[in-house]
Design a protein around this motif. Structure first.
Motif, PDB file in Angstrom:
ATOM      1  N   GLN A 124     -42.816  29.182  69.368  1.00 57.66           N
ATOM      2  CA  GLN A 124     -42.185  27.899  69.138  1.00 57.66           C
ATOM      3  C   GLN A 124     -42.360  27.515  67.676  1.00 57.66           C
ATOM      4  O   GLN A 124     -43.111  28.134  66.945  1.00 57.66           O
ATOM      5  N   CYS A 126     -43.422  24.573  64.893  1.00 59.41           N
ATOM      6  CA  CYS A 126     -44.237  23.364  64.720  1.00 59.41           C
ATOM      7  C   CYS A 126     -43.318  22.178  64.440  1.00 59.41           C
ATOM      8  O   CYS A 126     -42.438  22.256  63.584  1.00 59.41           O
ATOM      9  N   GLY A 127     -43.542  21.095  65.144  1.00 57.53           N
ATOM     10  CA  GLY A 127     -42.739  19.895  64.970  1.00 57.53           C
ATOM     11  C   GLY A 127     -42.930  19.214  63.634  1.00 57.53           C
ATOM     12  O   GLY A 127     -42.108  18.397  63.229  1.00 57.53           O
ATOM     13  N   TYR A 149     -47.897  19.080  72.691  1.00 57.01           N
ATOM     14  CA  TYR A 149     -47.929  17.662  73.044  1.00 57.01           C
ATOM     15  C   TYR A 149     -46.510  17.220  73.393  1.00 57.01           C
ATOM     16  O   TYR A 149     -45.598  17.403  72.585  1.00 57.01           O
ATOM     17  N   GLN A 150     -46.354  16.681  74.577  1.00 54.39           N
ATOM     18  CA  GLN A 150     -45.060  16.212  75.071  1.00 54.39           C
ATOM     19  C   GLN A 150     -43.964  17.258  74.891  1.00 54.39           C
ATOM     20  O   GLN A 150     -42.851  16.962  74.449  1.00 54.39           O
ATOM     21  N   SER A 152     -43.663  19.638  72.752  1.00 56.98           N
ATOM     22  CA  SER A 152     -43.491  20.197  71.408  1.00 56.98           C
ATOM     23  C   SER A 152     -44.783  20.863  70.966  1.00 56.98           C
ATOM     24  O   SER A 152     -45.876  20.436  71.336  1.00 56.98           O
ATOM     25  N   CYS A 153     -44.643  21.887  70.156  1.00 56.54           N
ATOM     26  CA  CYS A 153     -45.781  22.667  69.684  1.00 56.54           C
ATOM     27  C   CYS A 153     -46.096  22.283  68.230  1.00 56.54           C
ATOM     28  O   CYS A 153     -45.177  21.978  67.455  1.00 56.54           O
ATOM     29  N   TYR A 154     -47.374  22.323  67.871  1.00 56.90           N
ATOM     30  CA  TYR A 154     -47.817  21.946  66.522  1.00 56.90           C
ATOM     31  C   TYR A 154     -48.993  22.818  66.094  1.00 56.90           C
ATOM     32  O   TYR A 154     -49.816  23.199  66.927  1.00 56.90           O
ATOM     33  N   THR A 169     -47.033   8.662  65.681  1.00 58.13           N
ATOM     34  CA  THR A 169     -46.213   9.408  66.634  1.00 58.13           C
ATOM     35  C   THR A 169     -45.766  10.711  65.997  1.00 58.13           C
ATOM     36  O   THR A 169     -45.169  10.698  64.915  1.00 58.13           O
ATOM     37  N   ARG A 172     -40.752  15.384  66.759  1.00 58.97           N
ATOM     38  CA  ARG A 172     -40.443  16.386  67.782  1.00 58.97           C
ATOM     39  C   ARG A 172     -39.254  17.217  67.339  1.00 58.97           C
ATOM     40  O   ARG A 172     -38.311  16.694  66.753  1.00 58.97           O
ATOM     41  N   GLN A 173     -39.313  18.500  67.663  1.00 55.97           N
ATOM     42  CA  GLN A 173     -38.194  19.392  67.403  1.00 55.97           C
ATOM     43  C   GLN A 173     -37.123  19.148  68.452  1.00 55.97           C
ATOM     44  O   GLN A 173     -37.424  18.956  69.617  1.00 55.97           O
ATOM     45  N   LYS A 174     -35.894  19.194  68.030  1.00 57.85           N
ATOM     46  CA  LYS A 174     -34.785  19.000  68.955  1.00 57.85           C
ATOM     47  C   LYS A 174     -34.302  20.309  69.498  1.00 57.85           C
ATOM     48  O   LYS A 174     -34.395  21.332  68.954  1.00 57.85           O
TER      49      LYS A 174
END
Length: 174
Positions: A124, A126-127, A149-150, A152-154, A169, A172-174
């Motif tokens: 994935q 990273c957001g 988290y929610q 999305s990956c970081y 906050t 997030r990646q779309k």
């Protein structure tokens, strides 16, 4: 300006602010031996290692920009400003302590090494930095660990910097 570009600029501006503040603090120490003593203390060394991790986040952001989208002039300018601030900070580390010399070496190696770009088939993105986040089994422990988290990956260090210095906050990646 896209929301991705805006969040990259916002993050880079905060990185510049953090590194700039460190430069102000160290420039305010008039005696080089006092500066050395502060930097070589346990809290001073921990502070410098933290700053190095902040700079690494900026390098991930830079690579994310290169692999994902054409950079805007403001984005290129902000990246240059971060590098200038970091290079100025490195001048305070040039007095020879092995740990600080390691930071100098890693900084120059990392900036000349091309980081791998996002590859959605393997992982994935990273957001925060838009770079590849490798699966847990492929990542050694330490600052390159990842968190989800929610949905999305970081990278842990990217998420940590974002939450502590940019916004409460995560993007997030779309």
């Amino acid at each position: 300006m896209t929301s991705e570009t805006a969040h990259l600029i916002q993050c880079l501006q905060q990185i510049h602010k953090v590194i700039g503040k460190a430069n102000e603090i160290l420039a305010g120490v008039s005696n080089p031996s006092v500066c050395s003593e502060v930097l070589l203390s346990k809290p001073g060394t921990a502070y410098m290692l933290g700053l190095f991790e902040v700079y690494r986040v900026s390098k991930r952001l830079e690579e994310g920009v290169k692999t994902r989208q054409p950079a805007s002039e403001l984005l290129r300018h902000t990246l240059r400003e971060v590098d200038l601030a970091w290079n100025n900070l490195l001048s305070f580390l040039a007095f020879g302590h092995p740990l600080l010399q390691m930071l100098l070496l890693e900084s120059s190696v990392e900036s000349s090494t091309h980081l791998s770009g996002p590859n959605p088939a393997l992982s994935q993105v990273c957001g925060v930095c838009l770079m590849e986040v490798r699966r847990e089994s492929e990542v050694p422990t330490g600052n390159s660990d990842s968190v989800i988290y929610q949905g999305s990956c970081y990278h842990v260090s990217c998420a940590n910097f974002w939450l502590n210095c940019v916004d409460s906050t995560l993007p997030r990646q779309k």
